[in-house]
Design a protein around this motif. Structure first.
Motif, PDB file in Angstrom:
ATOM      1  N   ASN A  63      11.446   3.796  10.782  1.00 25.03           N
ATOM      2  CA  ASN A  63      11.791   4.800   9.781  1.00 25.03           C
ATOM      3  C   ASN A  63      12.785   5.843  10.280  1.00 25.03           C
ATOM      4  OD1 ASN A  63       9.921   4.219   7.381  1.00 25.03           O
ATOM      5  ND2 ASN A  63       8.647   3.950   9.195  1.00 25.03           N
ATOM      6  N   LYS A  64      13.280   5.650  11.501  1.00 27.13           N
ATOM      7  CA  LYS A  64      14.267   6.579  12.082  1.00 27.13           C
ATOM      8  C   LYS A  64      13.774   8.027  12.029  1.00 27.13           C
ATOM      9  CE  LYS A  64      17.509   3.289  12.229  1.00 27.13           C
ATOM     10  NZ  LYS A  64      16.994   2.167  12.943  1.00 27.13           N
ATOM     11  N   LEU A  65      12.496   8.227  12.362  1.00 24.14           N
ATOM     12  CA  LEU A  65      11.930   9.575  12.375  1.00 24.14           C
ATOM     13  C   LEU A  65      12.467  10.336  13.569  1.00 24.14           C
ATOM     14  CD1 LEU A  65       8.186   8.812  11.544  1.00 24.14           C
ATOM     15  CD2 LEU A  65      10.000   9.513   9.982  1.00 24.14           C
ATOM     16  N   SER A  66      12.847  11.570  13.356  1.00 23.33           N
ATOM     17  CA  SER A  66      13.364  12.378  14.465  1.00 23.33           C
ATOM     18  C   SER A  66      12.237  13.019  15.262  1.00 23.33           C
ATOM     19  CB  SER A  66      14.313  13.457  13.943  1.00 23.33           C
ATOM     20  OG  SER A  66      13.618  14.353  13.106  1.00 23.33           O
ATOM     21  N   ASN A  67      11.043  13.150  14.669  1.00 28.12           N
ATOM     22  CA  ASN A  67       9.929  13.789  15.356  1.00 28.12           C
ATOM     23  C   ASN A  67       8.624  13.226  14.821  1.00 28.12           C
ATOM     24  OD1 ASN A  67       7.969  15.477  16.423  1.00 28.12           O
ATOM     25  ND2 ASN A  67       9.089  17.353  15.997  1.00 28.12           N
ATOM     26  N   ALA A  68       7.947  12.414  15.609  1.00 28.04           N
ATOM     27  CA  ALA A  68       6.691  11.788  15.180  1.00 28.04           C
ATOM     28  C   ALA A  68       5.572  12.808  15.042  1.00 28.04           C
ATOM     29  CB  ALA A  68       6.275  10.705  16.170  1.00 28.04           C
ATOM     30  N   ASN A  69       5.731  13.990  15.618  1.00 31.87           N
ATOM     31  CA  ASN A  69       4.684  15.008  15.559  1.00 31.87           C
ATOM     32  C   ASN A  69       4.818  15.927  14.355  1.00 31.87           C
ATOM     33  OD1 ASN A  69       3.562  14.167  18.013  1.00 31.87           O
ATOM     34  ND2 ASN A  69       5.123  15.301  19.117  1.00 31.87           N
ATOM     35  N   LEU A  70       5.844  15.747  13.556  1.00 32.84           N
ATOM     36  CA  LEU A  70       6.081  16.622  12.420  1.00 32.84           C
ATOM     37  C   LEU A  70       6.164  15.777  11.163  1.00 32.84           C
ATOM     38  CD1 LEU A  70       6.580  19.539  11.547  1.00 32.84           C
ATOM     39  CD2 LEU A  70       9.007  19.153  11.943  1.00 32.84           C
ATOM     40  N   LYS A 123       0.855  -1.177   0.000  1.00 32.98           N
ATOM     41  CA  LYS A 123       0.000   0.000   0.000  1.00 32.98           C
ATOM     42  C   LYS A 123       0.885   1.219   0.000  1.00 32.98           C
ATOM     43  CE  LYS A 123      -3.534  -2.393   2.518  1.00 32.98           C
ATOM     44  NZ  LYS A 123      -4.212  -2.581   3.755  1.00 32.98           N
ATOM     45  N   THR A 124       0.405   2.287  -0.580  1.00 34.53           N
ATOM     46  CA  THR A 124       1.194   3.508  -0.613  1.00 34.53           C
ATOM     47  C   THR A 124       0.478   4.592   0.162  1.00 34.53           C
ATOM     48  OG1 THR A 124       2.025   2.895  -2.764  1.00 34.53           O
ATOM     49  CG2 THR A 124       2.288   5.175  -2.140  1.00 34.53           C
ATOM     50  N   ALA A 125       1.183   5.242   1.076  1.00 33.27           N
ATOM     51  CA  ALA A 125       0.702   6.403   1.838  1.00 33.27           C
ATOM     52  C   ALA A 125       1.924   7.267   2.051  1.00 33.27           C
ATOM     53  CB  ALA A 125       0.105   5.966   3.171  1.00 33.27           C
ATOM     54  N   VAL A 126       1.798   8.539   2.279  1.00 35.93           N
ATOM     55  CA  VAL A 126       2.977   9.396   2.340  1.00 35.93           C
ATOM     56  C   VAL A 126       3.103  10.058   3.697  1.00 35.93           C
ATOM     57  CG1 VAL A 126       4.078  11.398   1.292  1.00 35.93           C
ATOM     58  CG2 VAL A 126       2.726   9.872  -0.076  1.00 35.93           C
ATOM     59  N   ILE A 127       4.305  10.016   4.299  1.00 38.18           N
ATOM     60  CA  ILE A 127       4.542  10.676   5.580  1.00 38.18           C
ATOM     61  C   ILE A 127       5.877  11.380   5.490  1.00 38.18           C
ATOM     62  CG2 ILE A 127       4.872  10.379   8.045  1.00 38.18           C
ATOM     63  CD1 ILE A 127       3.123   8.020   7.979  1.00 38.18           C
ATOM     64  N   ALA A 128       5.915  12.646   5.864  1.00 35.50           N
ATOM     65  CA  ALA A 128       7.179  13.379   5.842  1.00 35.50           C
ATOM     66  C   ALA A 128       7.498  13.856   7.228  1.00 35.50           C
ATOM     67  CB  ALA A 128       7.077  14.565   4.895  1.00 35.50           C
ATOM     68  N   SER A 129       8.759  13.932   7.523  1.00 32.85           N
ATOM     69  CA  SER A 129       9.193  14.447   8.816  1.00 32.85           C
ATOM     70  C   SER A 129      10.280  15.458   8.591  1.00 32.85           C
ATOM     71  CB  SER A 129       9.716  13.315   9.701  1.00 32.85           C
ATOM     72  OG  SER A 129      10.958  12.892   9.221  1.00 32.85           O
ATOM     73  N   ALA A 130      10.619  16.163   9.619  1.00 34.17           N
ATOM     74  CA  ALA A 130      11.704  17.119   9.515  1.00 34.17           C
ATOM     75  C   ALA A 130      12.970  16.405   9.080  1.00 34.17           C
ATOM     76  CB  ALA A 130      11.906  17.820  10.848  1.00 34.17           C
ATOM     77  N   ALA A 131      13.164  15.196   9.553  1.00 36.05           N
ATOM     78  CA  ALA A 131      14.356  14.440   9.181  1.00 36.05           C
ATOM     79  C   ALA A 131      14.382  14.176   7.684  1.00 36.05           C
ATOM     80  CB  ALA A 131      14.410  13.126   9.954  1.00 36.05           C
ATOM     81  N   ALA A 132      13.252  13.856   7.093  1.00 40.66           N
ATOM     82  CA  ALA A 132      13.206  13.590   5.662  1.00 40.66           C
ATOM     83  C   ALA A 132      13.555  14.847   4.881  1.00 40.66           C
ATOM     84  CB  ALA A 132      11.826  13.081   5.261  1.00 40.66           C
ATOM     85  N   LEU A 133      13.090  15.978   5.350  1.00 37.03           N
ATOM     86  CA  LEU A 133      13.345  17.218   4.645  1.00 37.03           C
ATOM     87  C   LEU A 133      14.807  17.613   4.705  1.00 37.03           C
ATOM     88  CD1 LEU A 133      10.210  19.255   5.678  1.00 37.03           C
ATOM     89  CD2 LEU A 133      10.662  18.080   3.531  1.00 37.03           C
ATOM     90  N   THR A 134      15.532  17.175   5.727  1.00 31.53           N
ATOM     91  CA  THR A 134      16.940  17.531   5.827  1.00 31.53           C
ATOM     92  C   THR A 134      17.841  16.417   5.303  1.00 31.53           C
ATOM     93  OG1 THR A 134      17.034  16.689   8.085  1.00 31.53           O
ATOM     94  CG2 THR A 134      16.560  19.044   7.807  1.00 31.53           C
ATOM     95  N   GLY A 135      17.250  15.388   4.722  1.00 30.99           N
ATOM     96  CA  GLY A 135      18.044  14.332   4.120  1.00 30.99           C
ATOM     97  C   GLY A 135      18.536  13.288   5.098  1.00 30.99           C
ATOM     98  N   VAL A 136      18.000  13.285   6.323  1.00 27.68           N
ATOM     99  CA  VAL A 136      18.452  12.337   7.320  1.00 27.68           C
ATOM    100  C   VAL A 136      17.582  11.090   7.303  1.00 27.68           C
ATOM    101  CG1 VAL A 136      18.822  12.019   9.803  1.00 27.68           C
ATOM    102  CG2 VAL A 136      19.302  14.203   8.747  1.00 27.68           C
ATOM    103  N   PHE A 137      16.487  11.139   6.565  1.00 29.64           N
ATOM    104  CA  PHE A 137      15.532  10.037   6.540  1.00 29.64           C
ATOM    105  C   PHE A 137      16.222   8.744   6.134  1.00 29.64           C
ATOM    106  CE2 PHE A 137      12.335   7.512   4.287  1.00 29.64           C
ATOM    107  CZ  PHE A 137      11.393   7.395   5.277  1.00 29.64           C
ATOM    108  N   ALA A 138      16.026   7.727   6.953  1.00 30.35           N
ATOM    109  CA  ALA A 138      16.591   6.416   6.645  1.00 30.35           C
ATOM    110  C   ALA A 138      15.514   5.369   6.819  1.00 30.35           C
ATOM    111  CB  ALA A 138      17.752   6.123   7.572  1.00 30.35           C
ATOM    112  N   SER A 139      15.434   4.441   5.935  1.00 35.34           N
ATOM    113  CA  SER A 139      14.424   3.397   6.003  1.00 35.34           C
ATOM    114  C   SER A 139      15.061   2.085   6.422  1.00 35.34           C
ATOM    115  CB  SER A 139      13.767   3.252   4.632  1.00 35.34           C
ATOM    116  OG  SER A 139      12.801   2.251   4.671  1.00 35.34           O
TER     117      SER A 139
END
Length: 189
Positions: free
Chosen positions: A54-61, A3-19
């Motif tokens: 997903n190594k999210l730095s902030n679940a609220n963002l 299934k595809t759904a989209v979630i972005a975090s501050a970490a993803a925006l700064t290139g730190v996002f790791a799966s």
């Protein structure tokens, strides 16, 4: 089938996002109105499991368009969630009941004077932030307009949420239409 759904975090925006690869995981792309909490509920997992996987730095963002791996919660995730739920329920009943009554009576007479296109923009934002629900919660963000608890000052009444949202938008954007334009460009206001 994934299934595809989209979630972005501050970490993803700064290139730190790791799966992290997870057995039986679905790839989810965050849509407007999604929260990590909602996705955890929809996929029968926990917020902690999504954050850790997903190594999210902030679940609220989170932001529209981010891809996350969502798998089943581990027993450790379930135990941690159960402990947190139990801790949240151990508030002294008399104190919390009295506090809620006090909080809901502090600004009960506020009426928003927003109308026309501004009211339409305000409703549009409320629909995307919380589905229009005054009781919605996402971490520190509370209510119809998903304002932080510090903005609301402990008063989560609908009247206070309306008053604070009107003040916030007026001071930050000047109008609800401008706030909506910002939301459309950035996925938040």
């Amino acid at each position: 089938m994934k299934k595809t759904a989209v979630i972005a975090s501050a970490a993803a925006l700064t290139g730190v996002f790791a799966s992290t690869a997870v057995a039986n995981a679905d790839t989810v792309t965050v849509k407007s109105g999604d929260t990590v909490s909602k996705l955890a509920k929809d996929y029968n997992t926990t917020v902690d499991a999504i954050v850790n996987t997903n190594k999210l730095s902030n679940a609220n963002l989170i932001f529209v368009g981010q891809k996350l791996e969502i798998g089943e919660a581990t027993q450790a995730d379930n135990n941690q969630q159960a402990a947190q739920d139990q801790q949240n329920q151990q508030v002294a009943p008399a104190a919390s009941s009295q506090q809620a009554t006090t909080n809901y009576n502090t600004t009960s007479n506020y009426t928003s004077n927003v109308s026309g296109n501004e009211q339409a923009a305000k409703e549009w934002i409320a629909a995307r932030e919380s589905g229009g629900n005054y009781g919605a919660r996402n971490g520190q963000y509370i209510g119809r307009y998903q304002l932080s608890a510090s903005y609301l000052g402990g008063d989560y009444s609908p009247a206070n949420q309306e008053r604070v949202a009107d003040q916030y938008v007026a001071s930050r954007y000047g109008s609800w239409s401008a706030a909506q334009s910002h939301w459309l460009s950035n996925g938040w206001y």
